[in-house]
Structures are given as C-alpha cells and as structure tokens.
Scaffold this motif. Structure first.
Motif, mmCIF file in Angstrom:
data_model
loop_
_atom_site.group_PDB
_atom_site.id
_atom_site.type_symbol
_atom_site.label_atom_id
_atom_site.label_comp_id
_atom_site.label_asym_id
_atom_site.label_seq_id
_atom_site.Cartn_x
_atom_site.Cartn_y
_atom_site.Cartn_z
ATOM 1 N N GLY A 94 0.824 -1.203 0.000
ATOM 2 C CA GLY A 94 0.000 0.000 0.000
ATOM 3 C C GLY A 94 0.857 1.250 0.000
ATOM 4 O O GLY A 94 2.060 1.220 -0.252
ATOM 5 N N GLU A 95 0.216 2.370 0.323
ATOM 6 C CA GLU A 95 0.862 3.678 0.260
ATOM 7 C C GLU A 95 0.541 4.452 1.530
ATOM 8 O O GLU A 95 -0.618 4.531 1.944
ATOM 9 N N THR B 220 0.588 -0.223 6.172
ATOM 10 C CA THR B 220 -0.541 0.683 5.949
ATOM 11 C C THR B 220 -1.281 1.026 7.238
ATOM 12 O O THR B 220 -1.916 2.080 7.318
ATOM 13 N N ILE C 52 -6.856 7.916 -0.007
ATOM 14 C CA ILE C 52 -6.221 6.603 0.079
ATOM 15 C C ILE C 52 -6.565 6.001 1.429
ATOM 16 O O ILE C 52 -6.275 6.584 2.479
ATOM 17 N N LYS D 78 -4.738 2.068 -0.348
ATOM 18 C CA LYS D 78 -5.263 1.995 -1.706
ATOM 19 C C LYS D 78 -6.111 3.228 -2.022
ATOM 20 O O LYS D 78 -6.925 3.660 -1.204
ATOM 21 N N VAL E 155 -9.118 5.062 -3.206
ATOM 22 C CA VAL E 155 -10.512 4.629 -3.306
ATOM 23 C C VAL E 155 -11.385 5.646 -4.020
ATOM 24 O O VAL E 155 -12.407 5.281 -4.613
ATOM 25 N N GLU F 234 -5.992 2.144 -12.193
ATOM 26 C CA GLU F 234 -5.278 1.329 -11.213
ATOM 27 C C GLU F 234 -3.887 1.905 -10.963
ATOM 28 O O GLU F 234 -3.074 2.021 -11.882
ATOM 29 N N LYS F 235 -3.617 2.252 -9.723
ATOM 30 C CA LYS F 235 -2.310 2.812 -9.372
ATOM 31 C C LYS F 235 -1.292 1.686 -9.217
ATOM 32 O O LYS F 235 -1.568 0.654 -8.606
ATOM 33 N N LEU G 3 1.822 0.261 -7.467
ATOM 34 C CA LEU G 3 2.510 0.406 -6.189
ATOM 35 C C LEU G 3 3.439 -0.777 -6.004
ATOM 36 O O LEU G 3 2.991 -1.920 -5.975
#
Length: 502
Positions: free
Chosen positions: A48-49, A67, A85, A89, A91, A363-364, A366
């Motif tokens: 995640g980020e 996360t 996020i 993720k 959203v 879609e990012k 990561l």
C-alpha cells in the motif's frame, strides 16, 4: 498522541525520535497517524501507500512500513480536492466538502488500524495533523482531538519556539480547546530552542503556573539534521565547499516525492538548487524534473515559467536531463487523461524529447523495486526504490530502458544520444553506487560516496540522544500512564543523570 500548535511544529520529528529511543530500549513501539495530507509517500510491506513521515517513523522503530501506520492519506490534486487513500489503496477523489461527509467512513478505517496496533504493540505513538485549535475542522475531526477523544488517548502539545510566539501558541491553543480536550493535554514540549536556558526559565515557570501543565522538555535546535520531509521543501541550501556539479529542479505546484532529490541536496560536491515560481532558471549541468500529482497542470505551469525553451537550450549545449515518474511522463510526446483522474479529462502535448506517450489509468501501480541501472559509459549498478504512478507509458523510447528490475521488467528510457534519462523509480539517487554512476554520467566522475540510508540512521540516533538529554522521561511517564509509562520508565532507567545512554 503528539499534537502541534501549528503545522511543522515538530510532531513528526518528536514521534520519530521517541520511536527510536523506545526501540533502542527494547520496547515494541509503533507509529500511527490517523489522517495525513501529503504528497510525499512511501510503499509499504503490504503493498500500500502511506505518508513518508510514517515510513520514517517505522524505520526509527525498527519496523517495515505498514498501511496501519497511516490508514488515511490525502494527496491533494488541487486547492480544493484530493485523492483519498484508505489502508494504502486509492478509493476515490473528493473535494473538501465531499470529504467532510466521507469522514465517518474514514474514521472506521482509522479505528480498525488502531485496534490492530494496540493489540500488537506495547506502545503506540500517535501523530496529529496541523493544529487541534482549528475551529472550522473540529466537526467530525479524525486527525487530532476527535481521534484522541474517541480512543481515550493522552496528548502532548509541541510548539516551535524558533518561529516566535511560543507561549501564545501554547496558551492560545489550550484556550480554544473544549474542557474535555483541555483535560486530555498532559504537558508541553518546546522545540527548536537556541539560546540561554536561564533566560527562558521564567517563561517556563509562568507557562506551568498559567496552564497547570508541566513543560516536559525543551528540545535544542539540531543543525543539519536530515529526516525525510513529510511535505515541505528544505528551506535553506546546505553550506558546502567547492562543488563539482550544478543541479537544478523546478518546484511544481503539485510536486510529489521531492525526497527523491535529497541525496543530491545533501551531497557535499553537488550545488543543488530548487527553482521556484518567478525565479530565473540558471545554467546547470543536470536538470531533474521531479514527480507530480497533477502532471498536465504542472507541465502547463512549467511552460508558463519558461522552462521548455530553457530545457531545449540546456540539451543543445550538452546538458543532462532526468525525469522521475511524473517528470518522466512530461518528457514524452503526449499525455492523456481520458477519465480525468488528475483533473479535467483530455490530453496535451509533452515536451517531446522522448518518443513515447503516457495514458493515465485508474489502477495505481505500487511496488517496492530493485534492479540494475545502466547509463552510458558505466557498468550496471544496483538501484532500488519504489513505484507510485497511475500513468502507463508506451513507445519506441522504452526499447532502450534505463534500468532492468529484478522482477524481469524494464523501467524507463535512455535517449539514443545519452543525454536524457527517464524512470518510474522513486529513490533513484538513494543507493550510493547508483548516485555515483548518475553523477559521473552528468559530468562529475569520482565524487565522494554518499549513503543516504546510513545518514538517516545516524541522524535518528542523534535525535534520540537529544531527546534522552532534553526530555524528563520519568515526568513524561507520569503523564501518560499505562504500558507507555512502563516502557518510558524502562528507557529512563537506562540513561545516566545527563540523559545520555548509560
């Protein structure tokens, strides 16, 4: 929970230092920030980020970033809107009013992460956001006192004396809190003090008498301390002797992950300069285009500031050019955002110095990555970093990649004439060998090695030593109670009367 009277009061730094201090004492400690708003982020071990400050605090605690340490991250895309996020993720994207309505959903995610952390760690150190006295943000607050009240968490207020008005900041903040919130504040920490403590003491005594709260410590101004910035750019250039390479980078309005350039900024033989709006663009050996949260808008800004002709002139005279993530995308022929992920839907021409085009997709990407970097005239060297991007780039330029990743993918592009390098790898300069190779490619071979990881670790230890000397850990433990108090007393028992490690 550490709350600040203002932004940049030292919340992140105090939490990071306490994480290191406790971890060195054998305490199972974790950092936590319920809601963060920042464009500097990191990829976590669970894919995640989170905000970069919480990643740094995790390093201080001896943990891989997760996360749960920052369950809600807001990445501003404009003055009134941000990407939301949750648990790492993306959203949705919301404007400020819509996010206010969304806060109960965000709070549920915050409490979910909080529950896991308090079950798994002996001590959780929480960082607030901005100031708890921002009256317009108190309704549905999840970042400061709203969170502290929800989980019954004691609070320390930190204030920055270097900016002036420290007593007004602390007393004014207390006056604007509700009675239950005031009762939650257990003490104060004053940050960035330089001067004669004897001249400050009468003010500290007045503050304690006025508020009924103890001053738990006065932290010194630590010159040259390097810690990853949560968002703000370094406000001063490092003092250096003779330098061998001139490097400049534009400060985009939505610049992201500018910590990519910390290794250049700190290198003793590199004259590095951020160039802000309205500033003249000086000659340089290397231009770096950093990441951006709004690539098309920042490219339009770049053109409006006169960078496009300056870049073309720079290349004509043999200068080198690097684009990282959003900066890499700007180097291509075309940028497309059909779904309006970073603003209005549509496209625009890029700088056209690499034969490729980029389309933003929902879609990012990561990932933490490592691999090998090859630049003209140098052997392959190790590179490591992380990817955070929504753009997908395609075109002939990618047939000559800048790096080969260990997962089998190629990354970025190196122009046929060897002057231009583009990459999606954040942290490109962090590995000492990669940094040396890139500086040599740009014209400064044989420069000193700089190990950013070692510098970060050394400065975290320096910070922890400073806290051990400046904070009254026993008094702090008395304020907090519970497992946190027991942990602090264990650490306090391992220090000598001067506060340094025994």
């Amino acid at each position: 929970m550490v709350q600040g009277t203002t932004s940049d009061a030292g919340k992140s730094t105090l939490v990071a230092g306490l994480c290191r201090l406790l971890a060195r004492g054998g305490v199972r400690v974790a950092p936590f920030k319920p809601q963060n708003m920042a464009l500097n982020s990191a990829v976590t071990v669970d894919g995640g980020e989170i905000g970069r400050a919480q990643a740094l605090q995790a390093v201080a605690a001896g943990l891989p970033p997760h996360t749960d340490f920052n369950p809600v991250l807001l990445k501003p895309a404009s003055d009134v809107g941000a990407q939301v996020i949750i648990h790492g993720k993306a959203v949705t994207s919301l404007d400020a009013r819509a996010y206010h309505d969304y806060k109960p959903t965000a709070m549920a995610a915050v409490l979910e992460s909080w529950g896991r952390l308090v079950a798994g760690y002996e001590c959780v150190l929480v960082e607030g956001a901005g100031s708890p006295a921002e009256i317009n943000l108190r309704d549905r607050d999840i970042a400061n006192m709203g969170f502290a009240e929800a989980v019954d968490c004691p609070v320390i207020l930190i204030a920055d004396i270097d900016r002036g008005g420290v007593f007004a900041h602390l007393v004014g903040t207390m006056e604007l809190l509700s009675p239950s919130e005031q009762a939650r504040v257990k003490g104060f920490v004053i940050n960035r003090f330089r001067g004669d403590m004897g001249l400050l003491r009468s003010g500290l005594e007045w503050l304690e008498a006025r508020t009924g709260r103890p001053v738990l410590g006065v932290l010194p101004y630590l010159h040259g301390l390097f810690l990853d910035a949560e968002d703000a750019l370094a406000d001063a250039r490092a003092e250096k002797g003779e330098t061998r390479l001139r490097v400049i980078a534009p400060v985009f309005p939505r610049i992201s992950n500018h910590t990519d350039l910390d290794a250049l900024r700190l290198h003793p033989q590199v004259d590095f300069r951020w160039i802000g709006p309205g500033q003249a663009i000086p000659p340089a050996d290397l231009i770096v285009l950093p990441g951006s949260k709004s690539v098309q808008a920042d490219l339009a800004w770049l053109r409006g500031q006169g960078w496009e002709p300056a870049i073309r002139r720079h290349l004509r005279y043999g200068g080198k050019l690097i684009g990282i993530c959003g900066g890499f995308q700007m180097l291509g022929r075309r940028l497309e955002d059909p779904a309006g992920l970073e603003g209005s839907s549509g496209g625009m021409d890029g700088l056209g110095v690499l034969d490729m085009e980029t389309v933003l997709e929902a879609e990012k990407q990561l990932a933490n990555v490592c691999g090998t970097l090859r630049v003209d005239g140098a052997a392959a060297v190790p590179v490591r970093g992380y990817e955070i991007h929504m753009g997908v780039s395609r075109g002939p330029a990618l047939g000559r990649p800048a790096a080969t990743l260990d997962d089998g993918r190629s990354d970025g592009a190196l122009s046929e004439d060897g002057q231009i390098l583009g990459t999606y790898v954040h942290g490109l300069f962090d590995h000492p060998e990669a940094l040396a190779a890139l500086l040599g490619w740009a014209g400064a071979g044989g420069v000193a090695a700089v190990d950013l990881d070692a510098r970060r670790e050394a400065d975290l230890d320096r910070l922890a030593d400073s806290l051990a000397a400046a904070l009254d850990l026993d008094r702090l433990a008395d304020c907090l109670g519970g497992a946190a108090a027991a942990a602090l007393r264990r650490v306090a028992g391992r220090t000598n009367p001067a506060g340094m490690p025994a």
